[in-house]
Write a protein that holds these residues in place. Structure first.
Motif, short mmCIF file in Angstrom:
data_model
loop_
_atom_site.label_atom_id
_atom_site.label_comp_id
_atom_site.label_asym_id
_atom_site.label_seq_id
_atom_site.Cartn_x
_atom_site.Cartn_y
_atom_site.Cartn_z
N ALA A 37 0.88 -1.18 0.04
CA ALA A 37 0.04 -0.06 0.04
C ALA A 37 0.87 1.21 -0.05
N ILE A 38 0.56 2.34 -0.97
CA ILE A 38 1.15 3.48 -1.06
C ILE A 38 1.23 4.16 0.42
N THR A 39 -0.03 4.18 1.04
CA THR A 39 -0.42 4.88 2.12
C THR A 39 -0.74 4.02 3.34
N SER A 40 -2.02 4.02 3.81
CA SER A 40 -2.54 3.54 4.86
C SER A 40 -2.77 1.79 4.75
N LEU A 41 -2.49 1.05 5.48
CA LEU A 41 -3.14 -0.48 5.16
C LEU A 41 -4.64 -0.42 5.42
N GLY A 42 -5.18 0.23 6.24
CA GLY A 42 -6.70 0.25 6.42
C GLY A 42 -7.23 -1.09 7.07
N PRO A 43 -8.50 -1.22 7.18
CA PRO A 43 -9.11 -2.38 7.82
C PRO A 43 -9.02 -3.59 6.61
N LEU A 44 -9.14 -3.56 5.48
CA LEU A 44 -8.91 -4.61 4.70
C LEU A 44 -7.54 -5.31 4.59
N GLY A 45 -6.42 -4.29 4.88
CA GLY A 45 -5.01 -4.77 4.90
C GLY A 45 -4.85 -5.41 6.22
N GLU A 46 -5.28 -5.17 7.24
CA GLU A 46 -5.38 -5.46 8.37
C GLU A 46 -5.96 -6.74 8.61
N GLN A 47 -7.10 -7.13 7.78
CA GLN A 47 -7.72 -8.27 7.68
C GLN A 47 -6.81 -9.44 6.96
N LEU A 48 -6.07 -8.95 5.84
CA LEU A 48 -5.21 -9.70 5.08
C LEU A 48 -4.00 -10.19 6.02
N ILE A 49 -3.77 -9.25 6.76
CA ILE A 49 -2.56 -9.58 7.70
C ILE A 49 -2.98 -10.59 8.65
N CYS A 50 -4.19 -10.55 9.13
CA CYS A 50 -4.63 -11.56 10.02
C CYS A 50 -4.82 -13.01 9.32
N GLU A 51 -5.16 -12.86 8.18
CA GLU A 51 -5.13 -14.07 7.37
C GLU A 51 -3.86 -14.70 6.79
N GLY A 52 -2.75 -14.05 7.34
CA GLY A 52 -1.60 -14.58 7.08
C GLY A 52 -0.91 -14.05 5.73
N TYR A 53 -1.32 -13.04 5.09
CA TYR A 53 -0.79 -12.46 3.90
C TYR A 53 0.32 -11.51 4.18
N ALA A 54 1.35 -11.39 3.35
CA ALA A 54 2.41 -10.28 3.49
C ALA A 54 1.75 -8.75 2.77
N VAL A 55 1.78 -8.05 3.70
CA VAL A 55 1.08 -6.85 3.60
C VAL A 55 1.98 -5.86 4.23
N CYS A 56 2.17 -4.82 3.53
CA CYS A 56 3.04 -3.50 4.11
C CYS A 56 2.69 -2.33 3.52
N SER A 57 2.80 -1.18 4.27
CA SER A 57 2.45 0.21 3.98
C SER A 57 3.94 0.82 3.82
N MET A 58 4.07 1.44 2.56
CA MET A 58 5.37 1.90 1.81
C MET A 58 5.64 3.31 2.57
N ALA A 59 4.67 4.10 2.34
CA ALA A 59 4.63 5.34 3.08
C ALA A 59 5.72 6.31 2.66
N PRO A 60 5.83 6.30 1.40
CA PRO A 60 7.04 7.34 0.93
C PRO A 60 6.60 9.00 1.02
N ARG A 61 7.68 9.62 1.37
CA ARG A 61 7.56 10.97 1.53
C ARG A 61 7.49 11.76 0.33
N HIS A 62 8.19 11.21 -0.74
CA HIS A 62 8.12 12.02 -2.01
C HIS A 62 8.38 10.74 -3.24
N LEU A 63 8.18 11.17 -4.39
CA LEU A 63 8.41 10.28 -5.55
C LEU A 63 9.74 9.45 -5.52
N PRO A 64 10.79 10.34 -5.57
CA PRO A 64 12.09 9.36 -5.76
C PRO A 64 12.48 8.52 -4.41
#
Length: 356
Positions: A37-64
């Motif tokens: 995810a570019i920004t937040s994981l959100g509830p659907l991301g949290e659901q996938l994590i609980c189900e054992g999927y690899a999910v991460c939030s990248m949260a970049p400050r700028h494009l480079p």
């Protein structure tokens, strides 16, 4: 096959719901999906994590920084496929995927290139699209829109209709209590949804048929303004704002008619979820939602920006229950023939495999 999905976020929304369902289907088929995810994981991301999927939030400050972060991530996990959902993920991750040696890169455009045109965003998207094997539109309207307004090579463009799991019908005693003919909107409360038009149409229709009710399921930046408008229009006693709901099945199960008044749309998942339960629709003549309703004769399409014509369509279906029933049957048949999840997942798998 290792499949990395890249999304803006995993908040509750149509594209996000599709990614979640695709992950489930892909794992069931023996693949290894993950989500960035570019920004937040959100509830659907949290659901996938609980189900054992690899999910991460990248949260970049700028494009480079984002380009570098995705390059390092792809070099580390070595996905076979990178599937990008919408412009920002494509801009951030298409070139890093190619530079990291990923052979199959697919970008799905879930919406239209809207007005006013965001030139800087679309220019970056056009550049990033050069690194993708193909660009997918979720309906013919999306593909036509990209053809008209973009410089993406035409041989890279194709259409794969959105698909989704059917909504499970909830017995009426377990649904929210209803006291009249109930209209339903499900989606983000954002300016592009133009819910002011829907509220004005509802005021006109409810003046003729006071038993009308409107359920608005979702949340967003426009909620307070819309609640204030409902009060100003003196319809707040007939309009219920239910907020964000992870599982809207109870609302679909009780609704009589789905309504959407957007100024720009791809193919809304909320619309085809309603079709799965035979809920017909009144929608504005915009993008894939109008395309879908016309394709299956599953409701009425009205001109965008015309609240009176939307009100007239609603009143017509209250008064003509035979027509409403025919639209309901057509909606169910249309979903079964065009918008189930398995054909969509299979079509994407063929794209992935072709590049590999």
């Amino acid at each position: 096959m290792k499949i990395a999905h890249v999304v803006d976020s995993m908040e509750v929304g149509g594209a996000e719901t599709l990614v979640l369902q695709m992950c489930h289907a892909q794992r069931a088929a023996g693949h290894d999906p993950s989500v960035y995810a570019i920004t937040s994981l959100g509830p659907l991301g949290e659901q996938l994590i609980c189900e054992g999927y690899a999910v991460c939030s990248m949260a970049p400050r700028h494009l480079p920084g984002g380009l570098n972060a995705f390059y390092r991530a792809f070099r580390e996990c070595r996905p076979d496929v990178v599937h990008l959902h919408n412009p920002t993920p494509t801009v951030y991750a298409a070139f890093p995927a190619r530079a990291a040696g990923v052979r199959s890169i697919v970008s799905t455009r879930h919406g239209l290139v809207g007005a006013p045109l965001r030139r800087s965003v679309e220019l970056r998207y056009a550049v990033a699209a050069r690194f993708c094997n193909c660009i997918v539109g979720v309906c013919d309207a999306t593909v036509d829109n990209l053809n008209r307004l973009h410089t993406i090579p035409k041989h890279k463009l194709l259409r794969i209709y959105n698909g989704t799991l059917p909504i499970e019908r909830i017995p009426l005693p377990k649904c929210p209590p209803k006291s009249g003919f109930t209209l339903l909107f499900v989606g983000r409360l954002a300016p592009v949804k133009n819910l002011q038009l829907l509220l004005n149409a509802f005021q006109t229709a409810s003046a003729v048929r006071p038993e009308l009710r409107l359920w608005i399921v979702g949340d967003g930046s426009e909620r307070r303004a819309l609640e204030s408008l409902a009060t100003d229009l003196r319809i707040s006693n007939a309009v219920t704002f239910w907020g964000e709901q992870l599982d809207p099945a109870q609302f679909y199960s009780a609704a009589d008619l789905f309504t959407m008044s957007s100024t720009s749309e791809g193919l809304p998942v909320s619309l085809i979820q309603g079709f799965s339960l035979g809920v017909p629709a009144v929608v504005t003549d915009v993008g894939g939602m109008a395309e879908a309703v016309k394709m299956g004769n599953a409701g009425i399409v009205v001109p965008a920006g015309q609240p009176r014509q939307m009100a007239e369509a609603i009143l017509r279906l209250i008064e003509d229950r035979d027509l409403l029933g025919r639209f309901s049957q057509a909606a169910s048949e249309l979903f079964a023939s065009r918008f189930t999840l398995a054909p969509m997942v299979s079509a994407y798998h063929q794209l992935y495999s072709a590049a590999l």
